[in-house]
Design a protein around this motif. Structure first.
Motif, PDB file in Angstrom:
ATOM      1  N   ALA A   1       2.017   7.055  -6.633  1.00 13.82           N
ATOM      2  CA  ALA A   1       1.140   8.210  -6.850  1.00 13.82           C
ATOM      3  C   ALA A   1       1.912   9.513  -6.649  1.00 13.82           C
ATOM      4  O   ALA A   1       1.715  10.490  -7.397  1.00 13.82           O
ATOM      5  CB  ALA A   1      -0.051   8.151  -5.889  1.00 13.82           C
ATOM      6  N   ALA A   2       2.815   9.538  -5.656  1.00 17.79           N
ATOM      7  CA  ALA A   2       3.623  10.732  -5.426  1.00 17.79           C
ATOM      8  C   ALA A   2       4.558  10.984  -6.609  1.00 17.79           C
ATOM      9  O   ALA A   2       4.730  12.130  -7.049  1.00 17.79           O
ATOM     10  CB  ALA A   2       4.426  10.584  -4.137  1.00 17.79           C
ATOM     11  N   LEU A   3       5.169   9.917  -7.142  1.00 18.61           N
ATOM     12  CA  LEU A   3       6.044  10.059  -8.307  1.00 18.61           C
ATOM     13  C   LEU A   3       5.271  10.587  -9.514  1.00 18.61           C
ATOM     14  O   LEU A   3       5.744  11.461 -10.241  1.00 18.61           O
ATOM     15  CB  LEU A   3       6.689   8.711  -8.637  1.00 18.61           C
ATOM     16  CG  LEU A   3       7.844   8.268  -7.734  1.00 18.61           C
ATOM     17  CD1 LEU A   3       8.217   6.821  -8.018  1.00 18.61           C
ATOM     18  CD2 LEU A   3       9.058   9.177  -7.957  1.00 18.61           C
ATOM     19  N   ALA A   4       4.074  10.040  -9.707  1.00 17.16           N
ATOM     20  CA  ALA A   4       3.259  10.492 -10.839  1.00 17.16           C
ATOM     21  C   ALA A   4       2.916  11.969 -10.704  1.00 17.16           C
ATOM     22  O   ALA A   4       2.942  12.723 -11.692  1.00 17.16           O
ATOM     23  CB  ALA A   4       1.983   9.649 -10.925  1.00 17.16           C
TER      24      ALA A   4
ATOM     25  N   LEU B   1       0.831  -1.203   0.000  1.00 14.47           N
ATOM     26  CA  LEU B   1       0.000   0.000   0.000  1.00 14.47           C
ATOM     27  C   LEU B   1       0.870   1.259   0.000  1.00 14.47           C
ATOM     28  O   LEU B   1       0.556   2.246  -0.681  1.00 14.47           O
ATOM     29  CB  LEU B   1      -0.927   0.000   1.213  1.00 14.47           C
ATOM     30  CG  LEU B   1      -1.968  -1.127   1.264  1.00 14.47           C
ATOM     31  CD1 LEU B   1      -2.773  -1.042   2.559  1.00 14.47           C
ATOM     32  CD2 LEU B   1      -2.887  -1.058   0.052  1.00 14.47           C
ATOM     33  N   LEU B   2       1.962   1.225   0.780  1.00 11.56           N
ATOM     34  CA  LEU B   2       2.877   2.368   0.792  1.00 11.56           C
ATOM     35  C   LEU B   2       3.531   2.535  -0.574  1.00 11.56           C
ATOM     36  O   LEU B   2       3.730   3.670  -1.045  1.00 11.56           O
ATOM     37  CB  LEU B   2       3.933   2.173   1.875  1.00 11.56           C
ATOM     38  CG  LEU B   2       4.953   3.296   2.045  1.00 11.56           C
ATOM     39  CD1 LEU B   2       4.258   4.607   2.422  1.00 11.56           C
ATOM     40  CD2 LEU B   2       5.994   2.935   3.100  1.00 11.56           C
ATOM     41  N   ARG B   3       3.863   1.416  -1.233  1.00  9.12           N
ATOM     42  CA  ARG B   3       4.441   1.492  -2.574  1.00  9.12           C
ATOM     43  C   ARG B   3       3.464   2.167  -3.547  1.00  9.12           C
ATOM     44  O   ARG B   3       3.864   2.982  -4.385  1.00  9.12           O
ATOM     45  CB  ARG B   3       4.785   0.087  -3.065  1.00  9.12           C
ATOM     46  CG  ARG B   3       5.417   0.050  -4.456  1.00  9.12           C
ATOM     47  CD  ARG B   3       5.696  -1.380  -4.882  1.00  9.12           C
ATOM     48  NE  ARG B   3       4.475  -2.170  -4.931  1.00  9.12           N
ATOM     49  CZ  ARG B   3       4.454  -3.499  -5.078  1.00  9.12           C
ATOM     50  NH1 ARG B   3       5.593  -4.172  -5.148  1.00  9.12           N
ATOM     51  NH2 ARG B   3       3.312  -4.153  -5.132  1.00  9.12           N
ATOM     52  N   ASP B   4       2.185   1.837  -3.414  1.00  7.98           N
ATOM     53  CA  ASP B   4       1.181   2.482  -4.266  1.00  7.98           C
ATOM     54  C   ASP B   4       1.159   3.994  -4.019  1.00  7.98           C
ATOM     55  O   ASP B   4       1.041   4.789  -4.960  1.00  7.98           O
ATOM     56  CB  ASP B   4      -0.205   1.894  -3.997  1.00  7.98           C
ATOM     57  CG  ASP B   4      -0.318   0.435  -4.432  1.00  7.98           C
ATOM     58  OD1 ASP B   4       0.537  -0.004  -5.228  1.00  7.98           O
ATOM     59  OD2 ASP B   4      -1.258  -0.248  -3.975  1.00  7.98           O
ATOM     60  N   ASP B   5       1.275   4.383  -2.746  1.00  5.36           N
ATOM     61  CA  ASP B   5       1.297   5.809  -2.421  1.00  5.36           C
ATOM     62  C   ASP B   5       2.540   6.489  -3.003  1.00  5.36           C
ATOM     63  O   ASP B   5       2.476   7.631  -3.489  1.00  5.36           O
ATOM     64  CB  ASP B   5       1.266   6.006  -0.906  1.00  5.36           C
ATOM     65  CG  ASP B   5      -0.074   5.616  -0.291  1.00  5.36           C
ATOM     66  OD1 ASP B   5      -1.073   5.570  -1.034  1.00  5.36           O
ATOM     67  OD2 ASP B   5      -0.108   5.366   0.929  1.00  5.36           O
ATOM     68  N   LEU B   6       3.685   5.798  -2.956  1.00  4.15           N
ATOM     69  CA  LEU B   6       4.904   6.352  -3.537  1.00  4.15           C
ATOM     70  C   LEU B   6       4.774   6.494  -5.051  1.00  4.15           C
ATOM     71  O   LEU B   6       5.234   7.494  -5.636  1.00  4.15           O
ATOM     72  CB  LEU B   6       6.104   5.470  -3.186  1.00  4.15           C
ATOM     73  CG  LEU B   6       6.564   5.496  -1.727  1.00  4.15           C
ATOM     74  CD1 LEU B   6       7.619   4.426  -1.485  1.00  4.15           C
ATOM     75  CD2 LEU B   6       7.110   6.870  -1.361  1.00  4.15           C
TER      76      LEU B   6
ATOM     77  N   GLU C   1       6.043  13.964 -11.586  1.00 10.50           N
ATOM     78  CA  GLU C   1       6.374  13.905 -13.013  1.00 10.50           C
ATOM     79  C   GLU C   1       5.413  14.712 -13.867  1.00 10.50           C
ATOM     80  O   GLU C   1       5.788  15.226 -14.922  1.00 10.50           O
ATOM     81  CB  GLU C   1       6.406  12.444 -13.462  1.00 10.50           C
ATOM     82  CG  GLU C   1       7.595  11.675 -12.867  1.00 10.50           C
ATOM     83  CD  GLU C   1       7.455  10.167 -13.001  1.00 10.50           C
ATOM     84  OE1 GLU C   1       6.362   9.706 -13.414  1.00 10.50           O
ATOM     85  OE2 GLU C   1       8.421   9.445 -12.684  1.00 10.50           O
ATOM     86  N   THR C   2       4.159  14.815 -13.422  1.00  4.39           N
ATOM     87  CA  THR C   2       3.163  15.573 -14.194  1.00  4.39           C
ATOM     88  C   THR C   2       2.995  16.992 -13.678  1.00  4.39           C
ATOM     89  O   THR C   2       2.235  17.779 -14.264  1.00  4.39           O
ATOM     90  CB  THR C   2       1.797  14.856 -14.151  1.00  4.39           C
ATOM     91  OG1 THR C   2       1.351  14.763 -12.789  1.00  4.39           O
ATOM     92  CG2 THR C   2       1.907  13.458 -14.748  1.00  4.39           C
ATOM     93  N   GLY C   3       3.664  17.319 -12.583  1.00  2.00           N
ATOM     94  CA  GLY C   3       3.533  18.652 -12.009  1.00  2.00           C
ATOM     95  C   GLY C   3       2.168  18.904 -11.402  1.00  2.00           C
ATOM     96  O   GLY C   3       1.687  20.044 -11.390  1.00  2.00           O
ATOM     97  N   SER C   4       1.544  17.847 -10.879  1.00  3.64           N
ATOM     98  CA  SER C   4       0.204  17.975 -10.318  1.00  3.64           C
ATOM     99  C   SER C   4       0.269  18.549  -8.907  1.00  3.64           C
ATOM    100  O   SER C   4       0.579  17.836  -7.939  1.00  3.64           O
ATOM    101  CB  SER C   4      -0.498  16.605 -10.291  1.00  3.64           C
ATOM    102  OG  SER C   4      -1.705  16.679  -9.560  1.00  3.64           O
ATOM    103  N   LEU C   5      -0.033  19.826  -8.780  1.00  4.64           N
ATOM    104  CA  LEU C   5      -0.044  20.435  -7.449  1.00  4.64           C
ATOM    105  C   LEU C   5      -1.137  19.826  -6.581  1.00  4.64           C
ATOM    106  O   LEU C   5      -0.971  19.665  -5.365  1.00  4.64           O
ATOM    107  CB  LEU C   5      -0.248  21.947  -7.565  1.00  4.64           C
ATOM    108  CG  LEU C   5       0.891  22.730  -8.228  1.00  4.64           C
ATOM    109  CD1 LEU C   5       0.541  24.206  -8.303  1.00  4.64           C
ATOM    110  CD2 LEU C   5       2.200  22.521  -7.477  1.00  4.64           C
ATOM    111  N   GLY C   6      -2.266  19.484  -7.207  1.00  2.00           N
ATOM    112  CA  GLY C   6      -3.348  18.866  -6.447  1.00  2.00           C
ATOM    113  C   GLY C   6      -2.932  17.533  -5.866  1.00  2.00           C
ATOM    114  O   GLY C   6      -3.238  17.222  -4.713  1.00  2.00           O
ATOM    115  N   GLY C   7      -2.222  16.722  -6.656  1.00  2.00           N
ATOM    116  CA  GLY C   7      -1.757  15.428  -6.167  1.00  2.00           C
ATOM    117  C   GLY C   7      -0.779  15.574  -5.023  1.00  2.00           C
ATOM    118  O   GLY C   7      -0.835  14.826  -4.037  1.00  2.00           O
ATOM    119  N   LEU C   8       0.121  16.544  -5.132  1.00  2.00           N
ATOM    120  CA  LEU C   8       1.094  16.764  -4.058  1.00  2.00           C
ATOM    121  C   LEU C   8       0.410  17.308  -2.806  1.00  2.00           C
ATOM    122  O   LEU C   8       0.768  16.943  -1.685  1.00  2.00           O
ATOM    123  CB  LEU C   8       2.176  17.726  -4.533  1.00  2.00           C
ATOM    124  CG  LEU C   8       3.041  17.219  -5.696  1.00  2.00           C
ATOM    125  CD1 LEU C   8       3.973  18.317  -6.189  1.00  2.00           C
ATOM    126  CD2 LEU C   8       3.832  15.980  -5.291  1.00  2.00           C
TER     127      LEU C   8
END
Length: 350
Positions: free
Chosen positions: A243-246, A236-241, A249-256
Motif C-alpha cells: 500500500a505504501a508503494l502504491a 500483513l506487514l507486506r500488505d502495508d508495504l 507510485e501514484t503520488g497519493s498524499l492521502g495514502g502517505l
C-alpha cells in the motif's frame, strides 16, 4: 537453585539472586562460559555433593530447551523446572513428549527482557525489573510448581503474566519477533551504502536498528520456532508495504498521510512507564559539551530543580564536540525546567 545455561539471561538471574543473598549453582555446556559467569558473581560451579535443588531454570537456546528441561525433571525428581525460551508452544509440546508424567513439575516461562548483546559479560542483575515475565502452566501443571516460578519472577522484580502457550506465541510474534525482523531488514539496507549517506544517520536510524545487532544464531532459532504466527504478521506487514508503494507510485498524499497516522495510532497504544496507560510527554533538548562529567552534571541539576525525568537519550552532533540530551518530562514540568536550566547556564534551544 540451579541455572542451566549461563548466558545473558541465566547469568542475569544468577546476579540478581546472589546479590540478594541467594545461592545459585551454574551449569553450562561450555565450562568457560560457566566459569566466567561464576567469576562475575552470578553463582558458583557445582560441587561433588550438591544438595537437591527446589527449582531449576533452563536458560538455553530454544532448539535444546525441551531436552534440557526433560533431563532436569528426570535428574531432580523433587524439583520444579522452568525455562526462559522465547517460544512456548513448541517447547511445551516437546517437554510433554520427552518427560511424560514428570512434565507436571514443568512451568513454561519467558521473561520479556533482553539485550542486543549476549553472553555472561552482558548480564545485568536488574534486567528483569519492571518487565513482564510470562508463565504458561498447563492444566496438568502442579500449583506448587507454578507458585515457585511465580515467586522467582516476582523476586527478580518482574510483573508476572499467565498465558496459554499458543496465545503467548501469537503475542510475541507481534511485539517481539516482528520488530526484530523489521530492524534487521532496515539495517541490512545499510550494507554497501555510500559513506556520505551513512554519515547523515541520526537518532531515528539508531532507534529503528538497535536490535539488529542481536545474535543471528539465537534469533534464527527463535524465529523458526514461531514460524506460523510470525509469518501471519509478516504477510500483513507486506500488505502495508504494498500500500505504501502504491501511494508513492501514484503520488497519493492521502495514502502517505494515512501510513504515518496509522503509525501514530499504533505508537499511542504502547504501554507507558511501568506498564501503565500511555501518557503524553514533552521533550526538552539540552546542549552539553562532549566531555566527562557533563551528563552527570545535567542530571544533578535536574534533580536539584525537582523534576522527574521520564526518559532520556543522547544524540551527538556530527562534526562538533557537543551533544543534545533529550530530556522527557510531563508537560506541566516543561516551562519550569527550561527556565531553571537556563538560569543555571545550560543551553536549552527553543
Amino acid at each position: 537453585m540451579h541455572v542451566v545455561g549461563a548466558g545473558l539471561v541465566g547469568a542475569s538471574i544468577g546476579l540478581a539472586l546472589t546479590s540478594a543473598g541467594g545461592e545459585v549453582v551454574l551449569h553450562d555446556a561450555s565450562p568457560t562460559v560457566a566459569t566466567l559467569a561464576a567469576d562475575l558473581g552470578a553463582g558458583r560451579l557445582p560441587g561433588p555433593d550438591e544438595p537437591e535443588p527446589v527449582l531449576v531454570v533452563v536458560a538455553a537456546p530454544p532448539d535444546v530447551t525441551s531436552d534440557l528441561v526433560a533431563a532436569a525433571l528426570r535428574r531432580h525428581p523433587g524439583a520444579a523446572v522452568t525455562d526462559v525460551a522465547s517460544t512456548k508452544a513448541q517447547v511445551v509440546t516437546g517437554v510433554a513428549e520427552a518427560a511424560g508424567p514428570d512434565a507436571d513439575r514443568y512451568v513454561g516461562g519467558h521473561p520479556m527482557a533482553g539485550r542486543e548483546r549476549h553472553g555472561p559479560m552482558a548480564a545485568r542483575g536488574d534486567l528483569f525489573v519492571g518487565r513482564p515475565w510470562v508463565l504458561t502452566p498447563l492444566p496438568t501443571t502442579s500449583p506448587a510448581s507454578t507458585a515457585l516460578v511465580r515467586e522467582l519472577a516476582t523476586r527478580l522484580g518482574a510483573a508476572v503474566v499467565e498465558l496459554d502457550p499458543t496465545a503467548h506465541d501469537e503475542a510475541v510474534a507481534l511485539v517481539s519477533h516482528l520488530p526484530q525482523v523489521a530492524a534487521s531488514l532496515v539495517a541490512a539496507r545499510l550494507v554497501g551504502a555510500p559513506g556520505p549517506a551513512v554519515g547523515l544517520a541520526g537518532q531515528g536510524l539508531r532507534d529503528v536498528t538497535r536490535i539488529a545487532a542481536s545474535d543471528p544464531v539465537l534469533w534464527a532459532q527463535i524465529l523458526a520456532g514461531n514460524a506460523g504466527p510470525l509469518a501471519h504478521h509478516l504477510r500483513l506487514l507486506r500488505d502495508d508495504l504494498d500500500a505504501a508503494l502504491a501511494a508513492l507510485e501514484t503520488g497519493s498524499l492521502g495514502g502517505l498521510a494515512r501510513l504515518v497516522a496509522d503509525g501514530n495510532a499504533g505508537h499511542a497504544v504502547v504501554p507507558g512507564k511501568h506498564g501503565s496507560v500511555p501518557a503524553a510527554y514533552v521533550t526538552v533538548p539540552v546542549l552539553i559539551p562532549d566531555r566527562p562529567g557533563s551528563l552527570a552534571a545535567l542530571i544533578g541539576a535536574i534533580g536539584e530543580i525537582g523534576v522527574n525525568v521520564e526518559d532520556l537519550r543522547i544524540e551527538h552532533s556530527p562534526g562538533r564536540q557537543v551533544g543534545v540530551v533529550e530530556v522527557t518530562v510531563v508537560p506541566a514540568a516543561r516551562d519550569g525546567l527550561v527556565e531553571a536550566l537556563r538560569g543555571r547556564g545550560w543551553s536549552v534551544p527553543d
